[in-house]
Design an enzyme around this catalytic site. Structure first.
Site, short mmCIF file in Angstrom:
data_model
loop_
_atom_site.label_atom_id
_atom_site.label_comp_id
_atom_site.label_asym_id
_atom_site.label_seq_id
_atom_site.Cartn_x
_atom_site.Cartn_y
_atom_site.Cartn_z
N HIS A 44 2.09 3.33 -9.38
CA HIS A 44 1.73 1.72 -9.65
C HIS A 44 2.64 1.52 -10.23
O HIS A 44 3.36 0.50 -9.65
CB HIS A 44 0.57 2.06 -10.05
N ASP B 34 0.95 -1.20 0.23
CA ASP B 34 0.06 -0.36 0.03
C ASP B 34 1.09 0.94 -0.49
O ASP B 34 1.92 1.34 0.77
CB ASP B 34 -0.83 -0.42 1.42
N LEU C 229 10.46 -21.19 -4.99
CA LEU C 229 9.40 -20.13 -4.35
C LEU C 229 7.79 -20.38 -4.94
O LEU C 229 7.94 -19.93 -6.19
CB LEU C 229 9.98 -18.82 -4.45
#
Ligand code: IPE
Ligand code: IPE
Ligand code: MG
Length: 256
Positions: free
Chosen positions: A43, A26, A137
């Site tokens: 972004h 955020d 991962l």
């Protein structure tokens, strides 16, 4: 150090890495605002930060990461911002999938994807297929995701099984529900990180976070890097996770 050993002055950061890290990325908009730039600038910088953190998790041997990229509530944002974010996801997938595949990353997307464009959805499925055998991962990306949606879709699946007579209602328990959630088969997150200063869960993995250690930082997501990841990991390594038990039961002094 094992749980049975007494307390010591030794730092414990060597001992405990999260098996699963969940992140609310955020603060992109505010990061851009502070630079007098449009939100999409933030972004884009946020996508770079995500790339750095994924690499940081690979380097540190964290087996599983879930990134919150777009919530079910984020559909309420101005259409131009939503469009821009979808475009950014598409471009990031096109650019990053090959590299992630070569690094042994298994990509999975969780969320309600019915509102996504056909092109984006197809790319997501393709990336999942291409990386399905990777084991280094597990990278889960939550897009159009809401924790309540997740629980509702799991409950619907169970309700169908009961209605079809495939199972008795009494057989429903927390395991049955967990097995139908989006992250079924993966351990619950041990560590949650939220950047951007807000101290809330914002409808992320509300079921799975029941016993997760919650780490909040005021840092804005595009500024998050490996140093900050290590800070959070160090904090996590010093938590005592009791799961309802007492400190004494964990092999430490109750008064400590
Ligand atoms: C997080 O950054 C990214 C998404 C929710 C897609 P924000 O866009 O929420 O940034 P702020 O909170 O407005 O700064
Ligand atoms: C949470 O961030 C969702 C993501 C990071 C994808 P928001 O910025 O949307 O959260 P709220 O609405 O401020 O709680
Ligand atoms: Mg925000």
């Amino acid at each position: 150090m094992t749980a049975a050993e007494p307390d010591s002055d030794k730092p414990r950061s060597d001992a405990k890495l999260p098996r699963h890290l969940a992140v609310i990325m955020d603060g992109n908009g505010r990061w851009a605002y502070r630079r007098n730039r449009p939100r999409h600038h933030g972004h884009r910088a946020g996508a770079e930060a995500a790339r750095r953190v994924v690499q940081g998790c690979i380097d540190r041997g964290i087996p599983s990461v879930t990134l919150f990229a777009f919530s079910s509530e984020n559909w309420r944002r101005p259409p131009a911002e939503v469009r821009m974010l979808m475009e950014l996801f598409l471009r990031a997938l096109e650019r990053e999938t090959g590299r992630l595949a070569d690094s042994g990353v298994r990509l999975r997307f969780i969320g309600d994807h019915r509102r996504l464009s056909g092109a984006l959805h197809e790319r997501m499925l393709e990336a999942e297929r291409r990386t399905a055998d990777n084991r280094c991962l597990a990278l889960n990306v939550a897009v159009g995701y809401g924790g309540r949606w997740d629980i509702v879709q799991a409950a619907q699946a169970l309700a169908r099984e009961v209605a079809e007579g495939a199972r008795p209602p009494d057989s429903l328990d927390d395991n049955a529900l967990a097995e139908r959630l989006s992250l079924a088969g993966q351990p619950d997150p041990d560590l949650f990180i939220r950047t951007g200063g807000e101290r809330r869960i914002s409808n992320f993995l509300i079921w799975q976070l029941a016993y997760t250690e919650l780490y909040f930082t005021d840092l804005l997501w595009p500024d998050f890097d490996a140093v900050e990841l290590d800070r959070a990991l160090e904090w996590f390594a010093n938590r005592e996770r009791r799961f309802g038990m007492t400190t004494g039961q964990m092999g430490r002094n109750d008064g400590a």
